[in-house]
Design a protein around this motif. Structure first.
Motif, PDB file in Angstrom:
ATOM      1  N   ILE A   1     -50.401 -51.990-106.512  1.00  0.00           N
ATOM      2  CA  ILE A   1     -49.780 -53.306-106.499  1.00  0.00           C
ATOM      3  C   ILE A   1     -50.816 -54.415-106.613  1.00  0.00           C
ATOM      4  O   ILE A   1     -50.614 -55.429-107.273  1.00  0.00           O
ATOM      5  CB  ILE A   1     -48.948 -53.488-105.208  1.00  0.00           C
ATOM      6  CG1 ILE A   1     -47.763 -52.514-105.225  1.00  0.00           C
ATOM      7  CG2 ILE A   1     -48.435 -54.917-105.074  1.00  0.00           C
ATOM      8  CD1 ILE A   1     -47.029 -52.430-103.917  1.00  0.00           C
ATOM      9  N   THR A   2     -51.965 -54.207-105.978  1.00  0.00           N
ATOM     10  CA  THR A   2     -52.962 -55.268-105.904  1.00  0.00           C
ATOM     11  C   THR A   2     -54.069 -55.131-106.940  1.00  0.00           C
ATOM     12  O   THR A   2     -55.006 -55.929-106.945  1.00  0.00           O
ATOM     13  CB  THR A   2     -53.608 -55.302-104.506  1.00  0.00           C
ATOM     14  OG1 THR A   2     -54.256 -54.049-104.269  1.00  0.00           O
ATOM     15  CG2 THR A   2     -52.570 -55.541-103.425  1.00  0.00           C
TER      16      THR A   2
ATOM     17  N   GLN B   1     -45.423 -60.943-103.624  1.00  0.00           N
ATOM     18  CA  GLN B   1     -44.948 -60.005-104.639  1.00  0.00           C
ATOM     19  C   GLN B   1     -45.125 -58.574-104.179  1.00  0.00           C
ATOM     20  O   GLN B   1     -44.278 -57.714-104.432  1.00  0.00           O
ATOM     21  CB  GLN B   1     -45.681 -60.253-105.961  1.00  0.00           C
ATOM     22  CG  GLN B   1     -45.288 -61.568-106.624  1.00  0.00           C
ATOM     23  CD  GLN B   1     -46.145 -61.918-107.817  1.00  0.00           C
ATOM     24  OE1 GLN B   1     -47.221 -61.345-108.025  1.00  0.00           O
ATOM     25  NE2 GLN B   1     -45.680 -62.861-108.624  1.00  0.00           N
ATOM     26  N   MET B   2     -46.230 -58.307-103.489  1.00  0.00           N
ATOM     27  CA  MET B   2     -46.450 -56.981-102.944  1.00  0.00           C
ATOM     28  C   MET B   2     -45.423 -56.653-101.873  1.00  0.00           C
ATOM     29  O   MET B   2     -44.840 -55.572-101.848  1.00  0.00           O
ATOM     30  CB  MET B   2     -47.853 -56.870-102.363  1.00  0.00           C
ATOM     31  CG  MET B   2     -48.183 -55.485-101.830  1.00  0.00           C
ATOM     32  SD  MET B   2     -49.447 -55.538-100.568  1.00  0.00           S
ATOM     33  CE  MET B   2     -48.557 -56.307 -99.223  1.00  0.00           C
ATOM     34  N   LEU B   3     -45.182 -57.625-100.984  1.00  0.00           N
ATOM     35  CA  LEU B   3     -44.240 -57.399 -99.894  1.00  0.00           C
ATOM     36  C   LEU B   3     -42.817 -57.180-100.402  1.00  0.00           C
ATOM     37  O   LEU B   3     -42.000 -56.579 -99.707  1.00  0.00           O
ATOM     38  CB  LEU B   3     -44.267 -58.589 -98.926  1.00  0.00           C
ATOM     39  CG  LEU B   3     -45.554 -58.786 -98.127  1.00  0.00           C
ATOM     40  CD1 LEU B   3     -45.480 -60.062 -97.305  1.00  0.00           C
ATOM     41  CD2 LEU B   3     -45.838 -57.586 -97.226  1.00  0.00           C
ATOM     42  N   ALA B   4     -42.512 -57.671-101.599  1.00  0.00           N
ATOM     43  CA  ALA B   4     -41.172 -57.545-102.159  1.00  0.00           C
ATOM     44  C   ALA B   4     -40.976 -56.231-102.912  1.00  0.00           C
ATOM     45  O   ALA B   4     -39.860 -55.926-103.339  1.00  0.00           O
ATOM     46  CB  ALA B   4     -40.885 -58.722-103.099  1.00  0.00           C
ATOM     47  N   ASP B   5     -42.031 -55.459-103.087  1.00  0.00           N
ATOM     48  CA  ASP B   5     -41.933 -54.200-103.833  1.00  0.00           C
ATOM     49  C   ASP B   5     -41.092 -53.188-103.050  1.00  0.00           C
ATOM     50  O   ASP B   5     -41.358 -52.903-101.886  1.00  0.00           O
ATOM     51  CB  ASP B   5     -43.339 -53.646-104.075  1.00  0.00           C
ATOM     52  CG  ASP B   5     -43.313 -52.373-104.888  1.00  0.00           C
ATOM     53  OD1 ASP B   5     -43.320 -52.477-106.122  1.00  0.00           O
ATOM     54  OD2 ASP B   5     -43.270 -51.281-104.284  1.00  0.00           O
ATOM     55  N   ASP B   6     -40.064 -52.636-103.691  1.00  0.00           N
ATOM     56  CA  ASP B   6     -39.148 -51.718-103.003  1.00  0.00           C
ATOM     57  C   ASP B   6     -39.857 -50.479-102.481  1.00  0.00           C
ATOM     58  O   ASP B   6     -39.557 -50.001-101.378  1.00  0.00           O
ATOM     59  CB  ASP B   6     -38.010 -51.311-103.946  1.00  0.00           C
ATOM     60  CG  ASP B   6     -37.026 -52.445-104.196  1.00  0.00           C
ATOM     61  OD1 ASP B   6     -36.948 -53.357-103.350  1.00  0.00           O
ATOM     62  OD2 ASP B   6     -36.334 -52.416-105.236  1.00  0.00           O
ATOM     63  N   ASN B   7     -40.783 -49.927-103.275  1.00  0.00           N
ATOM     64  CA  ASN B   7     -41.504 -48.741-102.821  1.00  0.00           C
ATOM     65  C   ASN B   7     -42.321 -49.047-101.576  1.00  0.00           C
ATOM     66  O   ASN B   7     -42.364 -48.262-100.628  1.00  0.00           O
ATOM     67  CB  ASN B   7     -42.434 -48.226-103.928  1.00  0.00           C
ATOM     68  CG  ASN B   7     -41.674 -47.517-105.022  1.00  0.00           C
ATOM     69  OD1 ASN B   7     -40.646 -46.897-104.771  1.00  0.00           O
ATOM     70  ND2 ASN B   7     -42.159 -47.626-106.238  1.00  0.00           N
ATOM     71  N   PHE B   8     -42.979 -50.201-101.593  1.00  0.00           N
ATOM     72  CA  PHE B   8     -43.790 -50.584-100.439  1.00  0.00           C
ATOM     73  C   PHE B   8     -42.918 -50.740 -99.200  1.00  0.00           C
ATOM     74  O   PHE B   8     -43.271 -50.258 -98.118  1.00  0.00           O
ATOM     75  CB  PHE B   8     -44.534 -51.886-100.724  1.00  0.00           C
ATOM     76  CG  PHE B   8     -45.402 -52.338 -99.588  1.00  0.00           C
ATOM     77  CD1 PHE B   8     -46.669 -51.787 -99.385  1.00  0.00           C
ATOM     78  CD2 PHE B   8     -44.964 -53.300 -98.687  1.00  0.00           C
ATOM     79  CE1 PHE B   8     -47.467 -52.189 -98.324  1.00  0.00           C
ATOM     80  CE2 PHE B   8     -45.755 -53.706 -97.628  1.00  0.00           C
ATOM     81  CZ  PHE B   8     -47.014 -53.145 -97.454  1.00  0.00           C
TER      82      PHE B   8
ATOM     83  N   PHE C   1     -41.105 -63.983 -92.817  1.00  0.00           N
ATOM     84  CA  PHE C   1     -39.966 -64.262 -93.691  1.00  0.00           C
ATOM     85  C   PHE C   1     -39.781 -63.206 -94.780  1.00  0.00           C
ATOM     86  O   PHE C   1     -38.662 -62.984 -95.237  1.00  0.00           O
ATOM     87  CB  PHE C   1     -40.136 -65.627 -94.361  1.00  0.00           C
ATOM     88  CG  PHE C   1     -40.144 -66.784 -93.415  1.00  0.00           C
ATOM     89  CD1 PHE C   1     -38.951 -67.352 -92.981  1.00  0.00           C
ATOM     90  CD2 PHE C   1     -41.330 -67.292 -92.917  1.00  0.00           C
ATOM     91  CE1 PHE C   1     -38.948 -68.416 -92.088  1.00  0.00           C
ATOM     92  CE2 PHE C   1     -41.349 -68.355 -92.031  1.00  0.00           C
ATOM     93  CZ  PHE C   1     -40.146 -68.918 -91.599  1.00  0.00           C
ATOM     94  N   ALA C   2     -40.882 -62.572 -95.206  1.00  0.00           N
ATOM     95  CA  ALA C   2     -40.825 -61.728 -96.403  1.00  0.00           C
ATOM     96  C   ALA C   2     -41.181 -60.271 -96.134  1.00  0.00           C
ATOM     97  O   ALA C   2     -41.418 -59.527 -97.080  1.00  0.00           O
ATOM     98  CB  ALA C   2     -41.777 -62.292 -97.466  1.00  0.00           C
ATOM     99  N   PHE C   3     -41.202 -59.852 -94.883  1.00  0.00           N
ATOM    100  CA  PHE C   3     -41.469 -58.441 -94.603  1.00  0.00           C
ATOM    101  C   PHE C   3     -40.621 -57.927 -93.448  1.00  0.00           C
ATOM    102  O   PHE C   3     -39.798 -57.032 -93.623  1.00  0.00           O
ATOM    103  CB  PHE C   3     -42.958 -58.244 -94.293  1.00  0.00           C
ATOM    104  CG  PHE C   3     -43.323 -56.826 -93.942  1.00  0.00           C
ATOM    105  CD1 PHE C   3     -43.370 -55.848 -94.927  1.00  0.00           C
ATOM    106  CD2 PHE C   3     -43.609 -56.472 -92.623  1.00  0.00           C
ATOM    107  CE1 PHE C   3     -43.698 -54.535 -94.609  1.00  0.00           C
ATOM    108  CE2 PHE C   3     -43.938 -55.164 -92.298  1.00  0.00           C
ATOM    109  CZ  PHE C   3     -43.983 -54.194 -93.290  1.00  0.00           C
TER     110      PHE C   3
END
Length: 204
Positions: free
Chosen positions: A69-70, A96-103, A167-169
């Motif tokens: 991702i990074t 964007q990384m935190l929004a990745d479904d796999n992650f 907010f995003a994780f």
């Protein structure tokens, strides 16, 4: 590179892919190394030759996911660009990384796996913490350039990332909330920037 090495790499890749499927489907504790070996088309001994334990295999998955991702993210500090502009790009990449479904799926597995094992939790957090060093390095470089106050870079990096994760994780991982849309991402980033720079930026 020799043919045997390429075969070894292919087997390792197959093991990791099979493990991702198994961990996402069953969770860490129930995931079976036998099932992973069968899905990968290798022997159980081969799996253990590559990964001595299930913890090592899961850590490898998290590391590979993070690296993938990074890989294209650029956190190098530049003295010729405004702090806000640079940090904005860093935080956007983080969101964007935190929004990745796999992650997110694997993060849920990791959290569930560590609830009843503080030792395992410390190990996984330490491994992931190593991957967040990029922002700390950026902060350290900005301090050396006389742009940020003298504060522990690791603390400051964790602090600003915590503003994003609130907010995003965590809502997505723990309560199944939807990923932030573009407007929400912008709001979270701009607010985090305001707070971080108001606290740490040195006035010219």
């Amino acid at each position: 590179m020799t043919a045997p090495q390429r075969l070894t790499d292919r087997k390792r890749h197959a093991i990791v892919q099979a493990a991702i499927t198994e961990f996402r489907a069953c969770g860490f504790d129930v995931a079976s190394m036998d099932k992973i070996a069968a899905t990968a088309g290798v022997s159980k001994r081969t799996v253990y030759n590559h990964f001595p334990s299930k913890e090592e295999l899961f850590a490898e998955i998290l590391n590979k996911l993070w690296c993938g991702i990074t890989a294209q993210q650029e956190n190098t500090y530049r003295s010729d660009l405004p702090l806000r502009e640079q940090l904005q790009q860093v935080l956007l990449a983080k969101l964007q990384m935190l929004a990745d479904d796999n992650f997110l799926d694997l993060a849920r597995v990791a959290i569930a796996a560590t609830i009843h094992s503080p030792e395992r939790a410390r190990d996984m957090v330490a491994r992931l913490g190593e991957r967040e060093e990029g922002l700390a390095l950026w902060i350290r470089a900005a301090q050396a350039d006389g742009k940020l106050k003298a504060v522990d870079p690791g603390f400051a990096a964790q602090q600003v990332q915590g503003l994003l994760k609130a907010f995003a994780f965590w809502p997505q991982v723990s309560m199944g909330q939807a990923a932030l849309d573009v407007d929400q991402q912008t709001q979270v980033i701009e607010s985090a920037l305001d707070m971080f720079l108001a606290c740490y930026q040195l006035k010219p």
